[in-house]
Write a protein that holds these residues in place. Structure first.
Motif, PDB file in Angstrom:
ATOM      1  N   LYS A  73       0.832  -1.195   0.000  1.00  0.00           N
ATOM      2  CA  LYS A  73       0.000   0.000   0.000  1.00  0.00           C
ATOM      3  C   LYS A  73       0.873   1.254   0.000  1.00  0.00           C
ATOM      4  O   LYS A  73       2.069   1.199   0.275  1.00  0.00           O
ATOM      5  CB  LYS A  73      -0.921  -0.017   1.224  1.00  0.00           C
ATOM      6  CG  LYS A  73      -1.914  -1.162   1.199  1.00  0.00           C
ATOM      7  CD  LYS A  73      -2.864  -1.121   2.387  1.00  0.00           C
ATOM      8  CE  LYS A  73      -3.871  -2.265   2.312  1.00  0.00           C
ATOM      9  NZ  LYS A  73      -4.813  -2.256   3.458  1.00  0.00           N
ATOM     10  N   GLN A  74       0.240   2.368  -0.328  1.00  0.00           N
ATOM     11  CA  GLN A  74       0.952   3.637  -0.360  1.00  0.00           C
ATOM     12  C   GLN A  74       1.639   3.895   0.981  1.00  0.00           C
ATOM     13  O   GLN A  74       1.028   3.800   2.041  1.00  0.00           O
ATOM     14  CB  GLN A  74      -0.023   4.773  -0.662  1.00  0.00           C
ATOM     15  CG  GLN A  74       0.625   6.128  -0.840  1.00  0.00           C
ATOM     16  CD  GLN A  74       1.402   6.222  -2.152  1.00  0.00           C
ATOM     17  OE1 GLN A  74       1.058   5.550  -3.117  1.00  0.00           O
ATOM     18  NE2 GLN A  74       2.439   7.042  -2.183  1.00  0.00           N
ATOM     19  N   GLY A  75       2.942   4.175   0.930  1.00  0.00           N
ATOM     20  CA  GLY A  75       3.688   4.460   2.142  1.00  0.00           C
ATOM     21  C   GLY A  75       4.382   3.256   2.753  1.00  0.00           C
ATOM     22  O   GLY A  75       5.208   3.415   3.655  1.00  0.00           O
ATOM     23  N   ASP A  76       4.065   2.043   2.279  1.00  0.00           N
ATOM     24  CA  ASP A  76       4.731   0.853   2.796  1.00  0.00           C
ATOM     25  C   ASP A  76       6.203   0.857   2.398  1.00  0.00           C
ATOM     26  O   ASP A  76       6.544   1.118   1.232  1.00  0.00           O
ATOM     27  CB  ASP A  76       4.092  -0.432   2.234  1.00  0.00           C
ATOM     28  CG  ASP A  76       2.787  -0.779   2.921  1.00  0.00           C
ATOM     29  OD1 ASP A  76       2.479  -0.164   3.956  1.00  0.00           O
ATOM     30  OD2 ASP A  76       2.089  -1.683   2.427  1.00  0.00           O
ATOM     31  N   ALA A 113      13.946  -7.777   0.559  1.00  0.00           N
ATOM     32  CA  ALA A 113      13.882  -6.357   0.897  1.00  0.00           C
ATOM     33  C   ALA A 113      12.552  -5.759   0.480  1.00  0.00           C
ATOM     34  O   ALA A 113      12.093  -4.776   1.057  1.00  0.00           O
ATOM     35  CB  ALA A 113      15.033  -5.609   0.230  1.00  0.00           C
ATOM     36  N   GLY A 114      11.902  -6.359  -0.531  1.00  0.00           N
ATOM     37  CA  GLY A 114      10.655  -5.813  -1.059  1.00  0.00           C
ATOM     38  C   GLY A 114       9.433  -6.076  -0.211  1.00  0.00           C
ATOM     39  O   GLY A 114       8.360  -5.513  -0.460  1.00  0.00           O
ATOM     40  N   GLN A 115       9.563  -6.928   0.802  1.00  0.00           N
ATOM     41  CA  GLN A 115       8.418  -7.217   1.672  1.00  0.00           C
ATOM     42  C   GLN A 115       8.216  -6.073   2.658  1.00  0.00           C
ATOM     43  O   GLN A 115       9.160  -5.630   3.318  1.00  0.00           O
ATOM     44  CB  GLN A 115       8.649  -8.522   2.429  1.00  0.00           C
ATOM     45  CG  GLN A 115       7.448  -8.970   3.244  1.00  0.00           C
ATOM     46  CD  GLN A 115       7.736 -10.240   4.026  1.00  0.00           C
ATOM     47  OE1 GLN A 115       7.680 -10.265   5.245  1.00  0.00           O
ATOM     48  NE2 GLN A 115       8.066 -11.307   3.306  1.00  0.00           N
ATOM     49  N   ALA A 116       6.998  -5.597   2.763  1.00  0.00           N
ATOM     50  CA  ALA A 116       6.701  -4.463   3.636  1.00  0.00           C
ATOM     51  C   ALA A 116       6.942  -4.824   5.096  1.00  0.00           C
ATOM     52  O   ALA A 116       6.564  -5.903   5.554  1.00  0.00           O
ATOM     53  CB  ALA A 116       5.251  -4.024   3.443  1.00  0.00           C
ATOM     54  N   VAL A 117       7.576  -3.908   5.811  1.00  0.00           N
ATOM     55  CA  VAL A 117       7.763  -4.066   7.257  1.00  0.00           C
ATOM     56  C   VAL A 117       6.509  -3.531   7.931  1.00  0.00           C
ATOM     57  O   VAL A 117       6.273  -2.325   7.976  1.00  0.00           O
ATOM     58  CB  VAL A 117       9.014  -3.311   7.747  1.00  0.00           C
ATOM     59  CG1 VAL A 117       9.144  -3.430   9.261  1.00  0.00           C
ATOM     60  CG2 VAL A 117      10.259  -3.842   7.057  1.00  0.00           C
ATOM     61  N   LEU A 118       5.695  -4.443   8.451  1.00  0.00           N
ATOM     62  CA  LEU A 118       4.411  -4.063   9.031  1.00  0.00           C
ATOM     63  C   LEU A 118       4.432  -4.031  10.547  1.00  0.00           C
ATOM     64  O   LEU A 118       3.598  -3.377  11.174  1.00  0.00           O
ATOM     65  CB  LEU A 118       3.322  -5.040   8.547  1.00  0.00           C
ATOM     66  CG  LEU A 118       3.135  -5.128   7.030  1.00  0.00           C
ATOM     67  CD1 LEU A 118       2.053  -6.144   6.688  1.00  0.00           C
ATOM     68  CD2 LEU A 118       2.777  -3.762   6.452  1.00  0.00           C
ATOM     69  N   ASN A 175      13.264   1.362   0.984  1.00  0.00           N
ATOM     70  CA  ASN A 175      12.637   1.761  -0.275  1.00  0.00           C
ATOM     71  C   ASN A 175      11.187   1.285  -0.301  1.00  0.00           C
ATOM     72  O   ASN A 175      10.788   0.432   0.507  1.00  0.00           O
ATOM     73  CB  ASN A 175      13.405   1.165  -1.447  1.00  0.00           C
ATOM     74  CG  ASN A 175      14.792   1.769  -1.579  1.00  0.00           C
ATOM     75  OD1 ASN A 175      14.967   2.974  -1.467  1.00  0.00           O
ATOM     76  ND2 ASN A 175      15.786   0.914  -1.810  1.00  0.00           N
ATOM     77  N   PRO A 176      10.374   1.824  -1.234  1.00  0.00           N
ATOM     78  CA  PRO A 176       8.978   1.394  -1.308  1.00  0.00           C
ATOM     79  C   PRO A 176       8.861  -0.121  -1.436  1.00  0.00           C
ATOM     80  O   PRO A 176       9.590  -0.742  -2.212  1.00  0.00           O
ATOM     81  CB  PRO A 176       8.464   2.113  -2.564  1.00  0.00           C
ATOM     82  CG  PRO A 176       9.312   3.344  -2.650  1.00  0.00           C
ATOM     83  CD  PRO A 176      10.674   2.914  -2.181  1.00  0.00           C
ATOM     84  N   ALA A 177       7.958  -0.690  -0.672  1.00  0.00           N
ATOM     85  CA  ALA A 177       7.775  -2.145  -0.660  1.00  0.00           C
ATOM     86  C   ALA A 177       7.001  -2.593  -1.896  1.00  0.00           C
ATOM     87  O   ALA A 177       6.319  -1.804  -2.558  1.00  0.00           O
ATOM     88  CB  ALA A 177       7.041  -2.564   0.600  1.00  0.00           C
ATOM     89  N   THR A 178       7.100  -3.875  -2.185  1.00  0.00           N
ATOM     90  CA  THR A 178       6.405  -4.473  -3.326  1.00  0.00           C
ATOM     91  C   THR A 178       5.135  -5.207  -2.894  1.00  0.00           C
ATOM     92  O   THR A 178       4.131  -5.176  -3.572  1.00  0.00           O
ATOM     93  CB  THR A 178       7.337  -5.466  -4.050  1.00  0.00           C
ATOM     94  OG1 THR A 178       8.564  -4.815  -4.362  1.00  0.00           O
ATOM     95  CG2 THR A 178       6.692  -5.966  -5.337  1.00  0.00           C
ATOM     96  N   TYR A 179       5.207  -5.866  -1.750  1.00  0.00           N
ATOM     97  CA  TYR A 179       4.062  -6.660  -1.292  1.00  0.00           C
ATOM     98  C   TYR A 179       4.015  -6.712   0.229  1.00  0.00           C
ATOM     99  O   TYR A 179       4.992  -6.431   0.918  1.00  0.00           O
ATOM    100  CB  TYR A 179       4.133  -8.084  -1.859  1.00  0.00           C
ATOM    101  CG  TYR A 179       5.280  -8.910  -1.298  1.00  0.00           C
ATOM    102  CD1 TYR A 179       5.085  -9.781  -0.227  1.00  0.00           C
ATOM    103  CD2 TYR A 179       6.565  -8.806  -1.829  1.00  0.00           C
ATOM    104  CE1 TYR A 179       6.130 -10.527   0.295  1.00  0.00           C
ATOM    105  CE2 TYR A 179       7.620  -9.551  -1.311  1.00  0.00           C
ATOM    106  CZ  TYR A 179       7.398 -10.402  -0.259  1.00  0.00           C
ATOM    107  OH  TYR A 179       8.431 -11.134   0.259  1.00  0.00           O
ATOM    108  N   ARG A 180       2.848  -7.093   0.723  1.00  0.00           N
ATOM    109  CA  ARG A 180       2.643  -7.309   2.159  1.00  0.00           C
ATOM    110  C   ARG A 180       2.403  -8.799   2.401  1.00  0.00           C
ATOM    111  O   ARG A 180       1.615  -9.419   1.689  1.00  0.00           O
ATOM    112  CB  ARG A 180       1.414  -6.551   2.647  1.00  0.00           C
ATOM    113  CG  ARG A 180       1.544  -5.053   2.710  1.00  0.00           C
ATOM    114  CD  ARG A 180       0.235  -4.447   3.194  1.00  0.00           C
ATOM    115  NE  ARG A 180       0.420  -3.117   3.749  1.00  0.00           N
ATOM    116  CZ  ARG A 180      -0.339  -2.603   4.717  1.00  0.00           C
ATOM    117  NH1 ARG A 180      -1.324  -3.327   5.238  1.00  0.00           N
ATOM    118  NH2 ARG A 180      -0.107  -1.393   5.161  1.00  0.00           N
ATOM    119  N   LEU A 181       3.040  -9.343   3.404  1.00  0.00           N
ATOM    120  CA  LEU A 181       2.780 -10.721   3.812  1.00  0.00           C
ATOM    121  C   LEU A 181       1.766 -10.681   4.949  1.00  0.00           C
ATOM    122  O   LEU A 181       1.988 -10.021   5.970  1.00  0.00           O
ATOM    123  CB  LEU A 181       4.072 -11.397   4.272  1.00  0.00           C
ATOM    124  CG  LEU A 181       3.956 -12.870   4.682  1.00  0.00           C
ATOM    125  CD1 LEU A 181       3.452 -13.725   3.521  1.00  0.00           C
ATOM    126  CD2 LEU A 181       5.306 -13.388   5.159  1.00  0.00           C
TER     127      LEU A 181
END
Length: 578
Positions: free
Chosen positions: A430-433, A472-477, A439-445
């Motif tokens: 999502k925007q801001g992830d 690195a592309g996975q969003a840090v949630l 860097n901007p994330a690609t996906y959320r797990l």
């Protein structure tokens, strides 16, 4: 009839030599007792040397690369796959359905038992009742050469040029991937499985239950002697506080599907001599050698035997699988496991589970041995794995199969194959992830990996996972973020102790004539050294009395010739690169 039965039995024995798992209990045969590898005259189904040249009257019309579905009229592929304990049912699996809807290719699965899949594949190869595809069975380069030369396995080389758009892109971005899977004669019998995972490259870690260290006022051990004293404290000082002597100071495990990341020797042997966790080989000054006949290996075995004799090393280390280790680490109500070698917490605990043990077990750095030796096992080439997607001569649809395999390299397909269904197990960022690199994330797990489920193949199939795009592309949630945690601890505790790249044996292919001899030598020698390693550790064999006989037996098994074959392949690889 009798003659036919004997022929089948002989073929089964030959295949067993090539694909059998290493024996843990029985003594290894001598070189003269080992069955012969298949000869070049072994019968096999007719096939061309290259699948790209194969034409079949039954072949379906294949749409051009980039266009889906792959075929307009649905076809079925018979696929042999090693079992996966994290997948409930390959037939009804979410990724299976998604991939079929996308490609119009149905799969008739032959799901082999997790522990005995090599035996089942042996039977198929020996009987001639071949699947169309062999997937995730880890077929070795030697086996690929032998069965490729016979025509049982067929080459993807021409098919990649015509139908492998994503495969060609991978070869451009990662040239070493083509090099790793290309056999002599420019034959590619196995498409590469690529997992460029940093923390996986330094994979043989030792996890210690930190609450016990804290309770007993102990620091992380830095030497083999401190490691011994830590285990002794775990055994004698009741760190779980229940008044019972139920603590297991140190326990490891085995694997039926290849080298075990929980093998009891690897982490600790690296305090004496380099242990690669597989063939136990290293390269020194351009020369390949084994380590299990060296004085330093003997000293490492003596240390492990000391742990065993003093009740610090569990005898179950030679029989437990991942599930068994997880039962110890996740023992209900109270902890009983002190130190466990493993790839990551997911091997021994329930990641993000209720017990929170996945955070309690922390990997310690390699410990220094008596002579000052201190290494970590570096799987420098493990990001590129061969033997996980092979096509046989029984396949009537080679062009469609190539496109089906190529489709698995797509980033979205990787999300399905590794995690599960979009919207359920993962979703677009999502925007801001932000990813782990800022860097901007690609996906959320959405659901952590490691559970038994029916949405993904749990890292089976073909993958192209780069460290940058995938990890690195996975969003840090939320914190702790497990992949970042794995990365950071690997950088801190294991990176400083890895060997030089030129000391690591690279992927090698061998001429068919030598592959047949190598297959026999490899099984005979490795079965013997692994059996004797276990016997020396538990004291079933007295290392002081039997060491010289052990080394002499290895020599009689023609270890010299075994190393000559490897050296020749290494020299040939260097020549080609020049």
């Amino acid at each position: 009839m009798k003659k036919t039965a004997m022929t089948l039995i002989s073929a089964m024995l030959a295949a067993s030599l090539l694909l059998s798992a290493c024996s843990k209990d029985a003594s290894a045969p001598t070189a003269s007792q080992a069955p012969s590898a298949p000869s070049s005259t072994t019968p096999s189904a007719p096939a061309s040397a290259d699948a790209g040249k194969k034409e079949s009257a039954n072949a379906a019309k294949v749409n051009p690369p980039g266009k889906f579905p792959i075929v307009n009229d649905k076809i079925t592929l018979k696929v042999f796959i090693a079992g996966n304990a994290l997948v409930e049912n390959f037939d009804t699996n979410g990724y299976t359905k998604w991939l079929e809807d996308k490609t119009n290719i149905h799969v008739k699965w032959i799901v082999a038992d997790v522990k005995n899949y090599k035996d089942q594949l042996n039977l198929a190869l020996a009987s001639g009742d071949l699947p169309d595809v062999i997937m995730n069975a880890g077929v070795s380069p030697e086996q690929q050469m032998i069965y490729g030369d016979q025509g049982t396995f067929v080459s993807f080389t021409d098919l990649i040029d015509k139908y492998g758009d994503l495969t060609k892109k991978i070869f451009q971005e990662m040239p070493e991937a083509r090099d790793a899977v290309t056999a002599p004669g420019n034959k590619i019998y196995s498409l590469p499985y690529i997992n460029d995972c940093y923390h996986c490259s330094l994979d043989y870690k030792m996890y210690v239950f930190k609450p016990w260290l804290d309770k007993l006022g102990l620091k992380e051990p830095t030497t083999t002697e401190e490691f011994y004293e830590m285990l002794k404290a775990f055994k004698e000082k009741d760190p779980n506080g229940n008044g019972k002597a139920d603590e297991i100071p140190l326990v490891g495990g085995i694997s039926a599907s290849g080298p075990s990341k929980s093998a009891i020797d690897v982490f600790l042997m690296n305090s004496f001599i380099y242990d690669d966790g597989d063939k136990r080989m290293l390269v020194k000054d351009g020369k390949i050698d084994v380590v299990y006949n060296k004085p330093e290996w003997k000293e490492g075995l003596k240390y492990l035997n000391r742990l065993y004799k003093d009740g610090l090393l569990s005898k179950e280390s030679f029989t437990l699988d991942k599930d068994g280790l997880k039962k110890i680490a996740e023992n209900p109500d109270i902890a009983i496991g002190g130190a466990i070698p493993a790839h990551s917490p997911s091997d021994i605990t329930i990641v993000e589970g209720k017990s929170n043990r996945w955070l309690d077990y922390q990997p310690i750095a390699p410990v220094k041995g008596p002579s000052g030796y201190q290494k970590s096992t570096w799987l420098a080439y493990d990001k590129i794995r061969g033997g996980h997607f092979i096509m046989t001569s029984a396949n009537k649809y080679p062009e469609a199969t190539m496109r089906w395999a190529d489709a698995m390299y797509d980033f979205e397909a990787n999300l399905y194959s590794n995690f599960g269904v979009k919207g359920s197990s993962w979703e677009p960022a999502k925007q801001g992830d932000l990813g782990r690199d800022g860097n901007p994330a690609t996906y959320r797990l959405l659901i952590p990996f490691g559970r038994v489920q029916n949405e993904s193949w749990a890292q089976f199939g073909l993958n192209y996972r780069t460290d940058k795009d995938w990890y690195a592309g996975q969003a840090v949630l939320k914190q702790p973020d497990k992949e970042k945690m794995y990365y950071d601890i690997t950088k801190k505790n294991y990176e400083p102790y890895k060997p030089k790249l030129e000391e690591v044996v690279p992927p090698l292919f061998f001429p068919t004539s030598e592959s047949q001899q190598l297959a026999e030598l490899d099984k005979t020698i490795n079965d013997y050294f692994k059996s004797m390693t276990a016997r020396f550790i538990i004291g079933d064999a007295d290392i002081e009395k039997e060491w010289n006989n052990y080394v002499g037996t290895l020599e009689k098994m023609n270890l010299k010739r075994y190393l000559e074959i490897y050296q020749k392949a290494l020299d040939a690889k260097k020549t080609v690169k020049k």
